[in-house]
Write a protein that holds these residues in place. Structure first.
Motif, PDB file in Angstrom:
ATOM      1  N   ASN A 500       0.788  -1.212   0.079  1.00  0.00           N
ATOM      2  CA  ASN A 500      -0.144   0.077  -0.235  1.00  0.00           C
ATOM      3  C   ASN A 500       0.860   1.253   0.165  1.00  0.00           C
ATOM      4  O   ASN A 500       2.141   1.174  -0.136  1.00  0.00           O
ATOM      5  CB  ASN A 500      -0.804  -0.066   1.219  1.00  0.00           C
ATOM      6  N   ASP A 501       0.192   2.526   0.269  1.00  0.00           N
ATOM      7  CA  ASP A 501       1.075   3.764   0.454  1.00  0.00           C
ATOM      8  C   ASP A 501       2.200   3.416   1.269  1.00  0.00           C
ATOM      9  O   ASP A 501       3.336   4.056   1.152  1.00  0.00           O
ATOM     10  CB  ASP A 501       0.116   4.643   0.762  1.00  0.00           C
ATOM     11  N   GLU A 502       1.943   2.966   2.541  1.00  0.00           N
ATOM     12  CA  GLU A 502       3.069   2.767   3.365  1.00  0.00           C
ATOM     13  C   GLU A 502       4.193   2.245   2.942  1.00  0.00           C
ATOM     14  O   GLU A 502       5.497   2.507   2.875  1.00  0.00           O
ATOM     15  CB  GLU A 502       2.460   2.356   4.763  1.00  0.00           C
ATOM     16  N   VAL A 503       3.820   0.952   2.442  1.00  0.00           N
ATOM     17  CA  VAL A 503       4.866   0.040   1.682  1.00  0.00           C
ATOM     18  C   VAL A 503       5.599   0.740   0.809  1.00  0.00           C
ATOM     19  O   VAL A 503       6.926   0.671   0.746  1.00  0.00           O
ATOM     20  CB  VAL A 503       4.541  -1.344   1.458  1.00  0.00           C
ATOM     21  N   LEU A 504       5.043   1.367  -0.022  1.00  0.00           N
ATOM     22  CA  LEU A 504       5.848   2.068  -1.451  1.00  0.00           C
ATOM     23  C   LEU A 504       6.636   3.232  -0.967  1.00  0.00           C
ATOM     24  O   LEU A 504       7.625   3.360  -1.184  1.00  0.00           O
ATOM     25  CB  LEU A 504       4.679   2.406  -2.317  1.00  0.00           C
ATOM     26  N   ARG A 505       6.077   4.156   0.109  1.00  0.00           N
ATOM     27  CA  ARG A 505       6.699   5.029   0.505  1.00  0.00           C
ATOM     28  C   ARG A 505       8.039   4.832   1.022  1.00  0.00           C
ATOM     29  O   ARG A 505       9.443   5.309   1.326  1.00  0.00           O
ATOM     30  CB  ARG A 505       6.020   5.765   1.702  1.00  0.00           C
ATOM     31  N   LEU A 506       7.862   3.468   2.062  1.00  0.00           N
ATOM     32  CA  LEU A 506       9.107   2.871   2.708  1.00  0.00           C
ATOM     33  C   LEU A 506      10.243   2.520   1.688  1.00  0.00           C
ATOM     34  O   LEU A 506      11.460   2.660   1.884  1.00  0.00           O
ATOM     35  CB  LEU A 506       8.732   1.778   3.510  1.00  0.00           C
ATOM     36  N   LEU A 507      10.018   2.172   0.504  1.00  0.00           N
ATOM     37  CA  LEU A 507      10.821   1.521  -0.408  1.00  0.00           C
ATOM     38  C   LEU A 507      11.205   2.775  -1.167  1.00  0.00           C
ATOM     39  O   LEU A 507      12.104   2.660  -2.119  1.00  0.00           O
ATOM     40  CB  LEU A 507      10.015   0.648  -1.188  1.00  0.00           C
ATOM     41  N   THR A 508      10.635   3.940  -1.469  1.00  0.00           N
ATOM     42  CA  THR A 508      11.120   4.787  -2.215  1.00  0.00           C
ATOM     43  C   THR A 508      12.402   5.610  -1.671  1.00  0.00           C
ATOM     44  O   THR A 508      12.358   5.969  -0.462  1.00  0.00           O
ATOM     45  CB  THR A 508       9.917   6.085  -2.197  1.00  0.00           C
ATOM     46  N   TRP A 509      13.351   5.921  -2.538  1.00  0.00           N
ATOM     47  CA  TRP A 509      14.542   6.529  -1.945  1.00  0.00           C
ATOM     48  C   TRP A 509      14.399   8.026  -1.960  1.00  0.00           C
ATOM     49  O   TRP A 509      14.277   8.628  -3.200  1.00  0.00           O
ATOM     50  CB  TRP A 509      15.807   6.145  -2.922  1.00  0.00           C
ATOM     51  N   THR A 510      14.411   8.526  -0.842  1.00  0.00           N
ATOM     52  CA  THR A 510      13.820   9.915  -0.780  1.00  0.00           C
ATOM     53  C   THR A 510      14.994  10.960  -0.562  1.00  0.00           C
ATOM     54  O   THR A 510      14.652  11.952  -0.968  1.00  0.00           O
ATOM     55  CB  THR A 510      12.870  10.133   0.525  1.00  0.00           C
ATOM     56  N   THR A 511      15.989  10.642   0.273  1.00  0.00           N
ATOM     57  CA  THR A 511      17.047  11.575   0.793  1.00  0.00           C
ATOM     58  C   THR A 511      18.404  11.147   0.476  1.00  0.00           C
ATOM     59  O   THR A 511      18.586   9.925   0.285  1.00  0.00           O
ATOM     60  CB  THR A 511      16.818  11.816   2.221  1.00  0.00           C
ATOM     61  N   PRO A 512      19.030  11.921   0.429  1.00  0.00           N
ATOM     62  CA  PRO A 512      20.684  11.862   0.097  1.00  0.00           C
ATOM     63  C   PRO A 512      21.355  10.901   1.090  1.00  0.00           C
ATOM     64  O   PRO A 512      22.330  10.155   1.093  1.00  0.00           O
ATOM     65  CB  PRO A 512      21.363  13.156  -0.308  1.00  0.00           C
ATOM     66  N   ASP A 513      20.698  10.887   2.364  1.00  0.00           N
ATOM     67  CA  ASP A 513      21.113  10.472   3.576  1.00  0.00           C
ATOM     68  C   ASP A 513      20.807   9.018   3.517  1.00  0.00           C
ATOM     69  O   ASP A 513      19.760   8.418   3.642  1.00  0.00           O
ATOM     70  CB  ASP A 513      20.646  10.999   4.745  1.00  0.00           C
ATOM     71  N   ALA A 514      21.680   7.899   2.805  1.00  0.00           N
ATOM     72  CA  ALA A 514      21.564   6.715   2.764  1.00  0.00           C
ATOM     73  C   ALA A 514      21.197   6.019   3.881  1.00  0.00           C
ATOM     74  O   ALA A 514      20.283   4.946   3.851  1.00  0.00           O
ATOM     75  CB  ALA A 514      22.843   5.852   2.191  1.00  0.00           C
ATOM     76  N   GLY A 515      21.301   6.411   5.247  1.00  0.00           N
ATOM     77  CA  GLY A 515      20.975   5.746   6.439  1.00  0.00           C
ATOM     78  C   GLY A 515      19.468   5.729   6.697  1.00  0.00           C
ATOM     79  O   GLY A 515      18.965   4.960   7.442  1.00  0.00           O
ATOM     80  N   SER A 516      18.783   6.722   6.101  1.00  0.00           N
ATOM     81  CA  SER A 516      17.295   6.894   6.230  1.00  0.00           C
ATOM     82  C   SER A 516      16.643   6.186   5.315  1.00  0.00           C
ATOM     83  O   SER A 516      15.173   6.326   5.168  1.00  0.00           O
ATOM     84  CB  SER A 516      16.984   8.423   6.142  1.00  0.00           C
TER      85      SER A 516
END
Length: 593
Positions: A500-516
């Protein structure tokens, strides 16, 4: 006074001085003629030598043999001559093109000055056409000279000097690289038959390399046997004493069976004398009522070289049990794939020595645990475990720690009892398929298995599993550091939502900080009829991992398999197709109505 000149009658009225002049002129003519004859002989010898060199070069061009030292010198001389000719032709082409361009420009200027109907233009047109004809001839001659030059250069290629035994090894490696399957198709446009069509030298080397002829795929239908029996016999003969691999697929039904047609029994009869050389065998039958040919096989010893055995048949007759037992007891057998309703436990299966075991016949929990406890060397497994009464598992050992198991493909009706009794520290690939649609996903037991095992998962496949999106997020976070492939499938069209939206957001690479971000090594994802989110969320996730950019994932995603409803997700569909046009790898199937 001698008035005679040899070979001639001299006039008696010629003076002595004139006679001497005549004799001197004749002697000079004789010397000139002798010199011309010598030049002609030398020219003939040179011409003959050139013809011989040309014939020898042509012979070499039509073969793959290495030229001798003398031939190499002659070829280099031909190459030097061809290079000079190419230089001359290049100069002529440039000069002719420049002249043609100048004539065309001059004609245009005259036409502008005197008008297009001027008679002077006719002469220019004729000259231009002649120049074009000359240029066309020069270009043709240059192309022919270039082809001849490259052909003669190829004569000095190092591959022509490779010894036959080294060339044979190259052929073997080429065959291994070409064949994705372990069994070779007998086709003229594929190795090894293709190698026999290049040249007589390559054909001789290929036929003298037994390792090229050790593998064969055979397909038998009511109408044909491909390849035919004669070619199969030839193939076996060419293999020498090398270990044999063969695949027999028989698609004959008893209802359409007629006497005299070729069956697998006919093929096994050809391979039976070489039983001791069997290494990799796959036998697949469509109708269990047709004889397999096992009765042609020896009954005293197992095949000593057998390493891999794949048997697919609904039922095995009791008369064939002895031969089956012998094959299963082969001392070097490491891989066994059993597709049958006959219980493999009927025989003395060599579980302790196997590294790969695929069983497509149901086993209960106790048998599953027994096989894992006996098969300490197992690395790759596939099981169908069905047990309607969970209490039957209580007699099994409390815990089995398997030190070598790397891949577990498990289809079951109840996963909980299995998870509770396993510890798999080396597990990297896990695939689970729910057999009973009424059985629910034991998430706590699964996470306990992963935590207890401390395994590093690289690939997760869930088929028809009713795991919730929240639970899926927990699994993704747990395997985040190592996960490379994630496959979530609703193969039975249950439409259960996992992503769902939550799973797809989790898998989306969002920030330059690889740790997040999660799953930096994810390279393949499959979402098959199991996602429900706002239109664009799926494209956001794929795009964030598809394009190389600063601060992006260190490993880009390379493959995505997706099923989408085109009416519900038009934005996703448009953007994903645009991504795929830029870099192939995204396969989209539109959900059926």
């Amino acid at each position: 006074m001698n008035n005679n000149v040899p070979g001639f009658l001299v006039n008696i009225f010629v003076t002595e001085e004139e006679a001497r002049e005549v004799r001197r002129a004749m002697e000079e003519n004789q010397q000139l003629m002798a010199s011309l004859d010598a030049e002609i002989e030398r020219a003939k010898a040179a011409l003959k030598n050139l013809v011989n060199q040309r014939s020898e070069a042509q012979r070499l061009l039509e073969s793959n043999t290495a030229p001798s030292d003398t031939e190499v010198r002659a070829i280099r001389e031909i190459i030097r001559t061809k290079e000079q000719e190419m230089d001359r032709l290049e100069t002529e082409v440039v000069r002719t093109r420049n002249n043609l361009d100048a004539m065309i420009e001059r004609r245009a200027a005259i036409a502008e000055e005197s008008g297009p109907s001027s008679g002077v233009l006719d002469e220019f047109d004729a000259d231009i056409e002649g120049a074009r004809s000359v240029l066309k001839g020069l270009l043709t001659e240059r192309e022919q000279t270039h082809d001849a030059l490259e052909a003669h250069r190829a004569l000095l290629s190092p591959i022509r000097r490779i010894p036959p035994e080294v060339l044979g090894e190259i052929f073997i490696h080429c065959l291994a690289r070409q064949s994705m399957e372990p069994f070779v198709q007998a086709s003229g446009d594929q190795f090894p038959l293709l190698l026999t069509q290049i040249s007589s030298n390559w054909r001789n080397v290929a036929l003298a390399t037994p390792a090229l002829w050790t593998s064969l795929a055979i397909n038998i239908t009511t109408a044909s046997c491909i390849p035919n029996l004669d070619l199969i016999k030839t193939w076996i003969a060419r293999s020498g004493s090398c270990p044999l691999s063969f695949y027999i697929e028989e698609t004959i039904q008893k209802d359409y069976y007629t006497e005299g047609i070729i069956t697998s029994a006919s093929i096994l009869e050809l391979y039976a004398p070489h039983y001791h050389r069997w290494r990799n065998i796959r036998l697949q039958y469509q109708d269990w009522r047709i004889a397999t040919g096992f009765l042609h096989l020896p009954r005293d010893l197992p095949p000593q070289s057998l390493q891999s055995l794949h048997l697919a048949r609904d039922f095995w007759h009791a008369s064939e049990y002895d031969q089956l037992s012998l094959m299963l007891s082969a001392p070097h057998l490491r891989k066994c794939i059993w597709v049958s309703n006959t219980d493999i436990g009927t025989f003395q299966a060599p579980f302790p020595q196997l590294t790969t075991l695929f069983l497509e016949r149901p086993v209960d929990v106790k048998d599953f645990m027994h096989i894992l406890s006996e098969g300490a060397k197992l690395e790759l497994t596939q099981f169908l475990v069905l047990d309607s009464d969970p209490s039957l598992a209580s007699d099994s050992p409390l815990m089995i720690r398997h030190e070598n198991l790397r891949a577990l493909d498990l289809t079951a009706d109840l996963f909980g009892p299995l998870f509770n009794q396993l510890e798999l520290p080396c597990l990297t690939h896990i695939s689970m398929t729910r057999f009973d649609m009424g059985a629910h996903w034991p998430h706590d037991e699964f996470m306990s298995l992963l935590l207890r095992s401390k395994c590093v998962l690289r690939e997760i496949t869930l088929n028809d599993i009713d795991i919730s999106p929240n639970q899926m997020c927990v699994v993704i976070r747990h395997a985040s550091h190592s996960l490379e492939k994630l496959s979530l499938n609703n193969n039975r069209r249950s439409r259960h939502v996992i992503a769902n939206d939550e799973v797809l957001r989790l898998l989306t690479w969002t920030t330059p900080d690889a740790g997040s971000n999660v799953c930096p090594r994810l390279s393949m994802i499959k979402l098959w009829d199991c996602h429900s989110a706002f239109d664009g969320a799926l494209a956001d996730m794929i795009e964030s991992r598809w394009k190389a950019r600063e601060g992006g994932p260190p490993k880009l995603m390379s493959i995505a398999f997706l099923m989408l409803d085109a009416r519900t997700y038009p934005n996703d569909l448009q953007r994903l197709e645009a991504l795929n046009r830029k870099r192939l790898g995204i396969s989209i199937v539109r959900r059926p109505e």
